[in-house]
Design a protein around this motif. Structure first.
Motif, PDB file in Angstrom:
ATOM      1  N   TRP A 127     -27.305  30.210  43.306  1.00  0.00           N
ATOM      2  CA  TRP A 127     -26.659  31.499  43.566  1.00  0.00           C
ATOM      3  C   TRP A 127     -26.057  32.056  42.280  1.00  0.00           C
ATOM      4  N   ASN A 128     -26.040  33.382  42.139  1.00  0.00           N
ATOM      5  CA  ASN A 128     -25.243  33.970  41.071  1.00  0.00           C
ATOM      6  C   ASN A 128     -23.881  34.346  41.647  1.00  0.00           C
ATOM      7  N   VAL A 129     -22.984  34.803  40.796  1.00  0.00           N
ATOM      8  CA  VAL A 129     -21.611  35.046  41.247  1.00  0.00           C
ATOM      9  C   VAL A 129     -21.549  36.207  42.226  1.00  0.00           C
ATOM     10  N   ARG A 130     -22.456  37.173  42.113  1.00  0.00           N
ATOM     11  CA  ARG A 130     -22.477  38.272  43.078  1.00  0.00           C
ATOM     12  C   ARG A 130     -22.815  37.758  44.478  1.00  0.00           C
ATOM     13  N   GLN A 131     -23.782  36.869  44.554  1.00  0.00           N
ATOM     14  CA  GLN A 131     -24.161  36.297  45.847  1.00  0.00           C
ATOM     15  C   GLN A 131     -23.033  35.446  46.420  1.00  0.00           C
ATOM     16  N   LEU A 132     -22.361  34.691  45.552  1.00  0.00           N
ATOM     17  CA  LEU A 132     -21.244  33.866  45.997  1.00  0.00           C
ATOM     18  C   LEU A 132     -20.129  34.729  46.586  1.00  0.00           C
ATOM     19  N   ARG A 133     -19.755  35.777  45.890  1.00  0.00           N
ATOM     20  CA  ARG A 133     -18.652  36.612  46.350  1.00  0.00           C
ATOM     21  C   ARG A 133     -19.026  37.372  47.625  1.00  0.00           C
ATOM     22  N   ALA A 134     -20.284  37.767  47.746  1.00  0.00           N
ATOM     23  CA  ALA A 134     -20.732  38.456  48.960  1.00  0.00           C
ATOM     24  C   ALA A 134     -20.667  37.516  50.158  1.00  0.00           C
ATOM     25  N   ALA A 135     -21.055  36.250  49.955  1.00  0.00           N
ATOM     26  CA  ALA A 135     -21.010  35.278  51.043  1.00  0.00           C
ATOM     27  C   ALA A 135     -19.567  34.959  51.428  1.00  0.00           C
ATOM     28  N   LEU A 136     -18.694  34.841  50.445  1.00  0.00           N
ATOM     29  CA  LEU A 136     -17.285  34.582  50.726  1.00  0.00           C
ATOM     30  C   LEU A 136     -16.658  35.714  51.538  1.00  0.00           C
ATOM     31  N   ALA A 137     -17.053  36.931  51.245  1.00  0.00           N
ATOM     32  CA  ALA A 137     -16.485  38.087  51.940  1.00  0.00           C
ATOM     33  C   ALA A 137     -16.836  38.084  53.424  1.00  0.00           C
ATOM     34  N   LYS A 138     -17.904  37.363  53.792  1.00  0.00           N
ATOM     35  CA  LYS A 138     -18.332  37.307  55.191  1.00  0.00           C
ATOM     36  C   LYS A 138     -17.825  36.053  55.903  1.00  0.00           C
ATOM     37  N   ALA A 139     -17.232  35.130  55.160  1.00  0.00           N
ATOM     38  CA  ALA A 139     -16.804  33.859  55.750  1.00  0.00           C
ATOM     39  C   ALA A 139     -15.575  34.078  56.623  1.00  0.00           C
ATOM     40  N   ARG A 140     -15.643  33.624  57.843  1.00  0.00           N
ATOM     41  CA  ARG A 140     -14.531  33.726  58.775  1.00  0.00           C
ATOM     42  C   ARG A 140     -14.207  32.347  59.344  1.00  0.00           C
ATOM     43  N   PRO A 171     -21.799  24.079  43.383  1.00  0.00           N
ATOM     44  CA  PRO A 171     -22.474  24.163  44.684  1.00  0.00           C
ATOM     45  C   PRO A 171     -22.219  22.899  45.511  1.00  0.00           C
ATOM     46  N   GLU A 172     -21.635  23.107  46.665  1.00  0.00           N
ATOM     47  CA  GLU A 172     -21.247  22.011  47.540  1.00  0.00           C
ATOM     48  C   GLU A 172     -20.793  22.635  48.857  1.00  0.00           C
ATOM     49  N   THR A 173     -20.627  21.814  49.890  1.00  0.00           N
ATOM     50  CA  THR A 173     -20.078  22.313  51.148  1.00  0.00           C
ATOM     51  C   THR A 173     -18.593  21.988  51.191  1.00  0.00           C
ATOM     52  N   TYR A 174     -17.787  23.021  51.368  1.00  0.00           N
ATOM     53  CA  TYR A 174     -16.336  22.877  51.337  1.00  0.00           C
ATOM     54  C   TYR A 174     -15.769  23.118  52.736  1.00  0.00           C
ATOM     55  N   ALA A 175     -14.887  22.216  53.173  1.00  0.00           N
ATOM     56  CA  ALA A 175     -14.195  22.392  54.450  1.00  0.00           C
ATOM     57  C   ALA A 175     -12.936  23.215  54.227  1.00  0.00           C
ATOM     58  N   TYR A 176     -12.638  24.085  55.163  1.00  0.00           N
ATOM     59  CA  TYR A 176     -11.404  24.856  55.081  1.00  0.00           C
ATOM     60  C   TYR A 176     -10.859  25.101  56.487  1.00  0.00           C
ATOM     61  N   THR A 177      -9.607  25.495  56.550  1.00  0.00           N
ATOM     62  CA  THR A 177      -8.968  25.778  57.834  1.00  0.00           C
ATOM     63  C   THR A 177      -8.586  27.249  57.903  1.00  0.00           C
ATOM     64  N   ARG A 178      -8.105  27.658  59.059  1.00  0.00           N
ATOM     65  CA  ARG A 178      -7.777  29.067  59.290  1.00  0.00           C
ATOM     66  C   ARG A 178      -6.750  29.588  58.290  1.00  0.00           C
ATOM     67  N   ASN A 179      -5.881  28.752  57.806  1.00  0.00           N
ATOM     68  CA  ASN A 179      -4.828  29.204  56.900  1.00  0.00           C
ATOM     69  C   ASN A 179      -5.281  29.304  55.444  1.00  0.00           C
ATOM     70  N   ASP A 180      -6.481  28.841  55.140  1.00  0.00           N
ATOM     71  CA  ASP A 180      -6.972  28.871  53.762  1.00  0.00           C
ATOM     72  C   ASP A 180      -7.520  30.251  53.409  1.00  0.00           C
ATOM     73  N   SER A 181      -7.575  30.522  52.090  1.00  0.00           N
ATOM     74  CA  SER A 181      -8.104  31.798  51.612  1.00  0.00           C
ATOM     75  C   SER A 181      -9.322  31.567  50.733  1.00  0.00           C
ATOM     76  N   ASP A 182     -10.045  32.657  50.463  1.00  0.00           N
ATOM     77  CA  ASP A 182     -11.184  32.561  49.552  1.00  0.00           C
ATOM     78  C   ASP A 182     -10.737  32.109  48.172  1.00  0.00           C
ATOM     79  N   LEU A 183      -9.524  32.469  47.781  1.00  0.00           N
ATOM     80  CA  LEU A 183      -8.992  32.047  46.492  1.00  0.00           C
ATOM     81  C   LEU A 183      -8.772  30.534  46.469  1.00  0.00           C
TER      82      LEU A 183
END
Length: 351
Positions: A127-140, A171-183
């Motif tokens: 992925w390039n950084v544009r693709q990464l940021r676009a995917a993050l923007a859709k992560a819920r 590149p890896e799979t990261y676990a997160y919870t509802r309180n976490d942010s894209d940052l």
């Protein structure tokens, strides 16, 4: 029989009946309670959840459960169970799944131990950084904190001012919870990339023609884009490193495509190879100024531990497998290119 004796017998009977009634009620209450604690809650559907917020009392938690559709159990039963499990006052903040089959006991134990619902976000190799940021923007339900930041502001917020963001997140799979942010997620991915890059650089093979670990990262991003075949990464890295040693240009299409940005429409033309940009490795010597993609740990290892050999060229086989033919001389490479074109046309028609 005297009246006092009759009254005494009546009182004894009353107390006996009262005791039996209390005992029966206690048995009924206990039987109901034991059935309640381990009986699956009804009406739950896959994907249901309840959120415990900071400052919630147990009564508030119970109300949130009721609002989520949980009808089973009297409040006193829930309170008794919480006390029994030592969960009262120890419910942890977070989101908890209400999956079908969940029992009151299992739910309160999960809340007591903070086993919150987790989500997954995968950064894909290449992925390039544009693709990464676009995917993050859709992560819920990941909280969005970076949407208004450009790349420079993003890296400054992450604590790396002036650093180009391309290739800086592992590149890896990261676990997160509802309180976490894209940052939060990007900080973890950046730290993971730094750790993987440091490990690869510290264990690198001798005599690599690379001046720094950042150069290794740039080359690894090219290898990442050149092949999806794991067994070929070290071979392709070896080709590029030998070309660098000999002062040959890298002449790799992925860098040209990256330099074209949104102008790339899916077909690389000869004119594109001749159009000079900082990323055109056909027109410029050495490595491009930044990575061109997100780099996996395997690509980093390939660049710092390249395969031995004498090949200076490679081209796709052309059969759809994604594999490459490696050549030592230009004549061999040109023959491999002709064969690639023949196979490609046989399979897909004129190119």
């Amino acid at each position: 029989m005297s009246a006092p004796r009759k009254r005494g017998r009546g009182l004894r009977a009353f107390f006996v009946l009262s005791a039996l009634l209390v005992g029966a009620l206690a048995y009924w209450a206990y039987d109901r309670y034991t059935a309640f604690v381990d009986t699956p809650l009804s009406g739950l559907q896959a994907g249901d959840s309840v959120v415990v917020e900071r400052g919630d009392s147990f009564a508030k938690v119970l109300q949130r459960l009721r609002d989520s559709g949980v009808t089973e159990g009297h409040d006193l039963e829930w309170q008794a169970l919480a006390k029994q499990l030592q969960a009262a006052g120890k419910i942890q903040v977070g989101e908890y799944p209400l999956d079908p089959g969940t029992t009151p006991r299992a739910l309160l134990l999960r809340m007591r131990d903070g086993k919150v619902l987790s989500y997954r976000f995968t950064i894909v190799e290449g992925w390039n950084v544009r693709q990464l940021r676009a995917a993050l923007a859709k992560a819920r339900p990941l909280r969005q904190e970076t949407a208004e930041l450009d790349d420079a502001a993003l890296m400054k917020t992450l604590g790396h001012p002036g650093q180009h963001p391309e290739g800086r997140f592992l590149p890896e799979t990261y676990a997160y919870t509802r309180n976490d942010s894209d940052l939060d997620l990007l900080k973890r991915a950046h730290a993971a990339l730094d750790k993987a890059l440091d490990a690869a650089w510290q264990s690198r093979a001798a005599d690599l023609p690379l001046a720094s670990k950042d150069e290794a990262l740039v080359l690894a991003s090219i290898v990442e884009k050149e092949t999806g075949i794991a067994s070929e990464r070290a071979q392709i890295a070896g080709v590029f490193l030998r070309r660098i040693k000999l002062g040959m240009r890298l002449q790799t299409d992925p860098t040209v495509i990256y330099g074209m940005g949104s102008a790339y429409a899916g077909n690389l033309r000869k004119a594109d190879l001749l159009a000079d940009t900082p990323y055109n490795t056909y027109t410029r010597d050495g490595l491009p100024p930044t990575p061109i993609a997100m780099v996996g740990a395997d690509a980093l290892q390939a660049v710092t531990h390249p395969a031995d050999g004498d090949a200076l060229y490679f081209v796709a086989v052309g059969d759809g497998s994604g594999k490459h033919v490696f050549s030592k001389t230009l004549a061999e490479h040109q023959a491999a290119v002709r064969e690639y074109i023949r196979r490609y046309r046989a399979q897909y028609g004129p190119k």
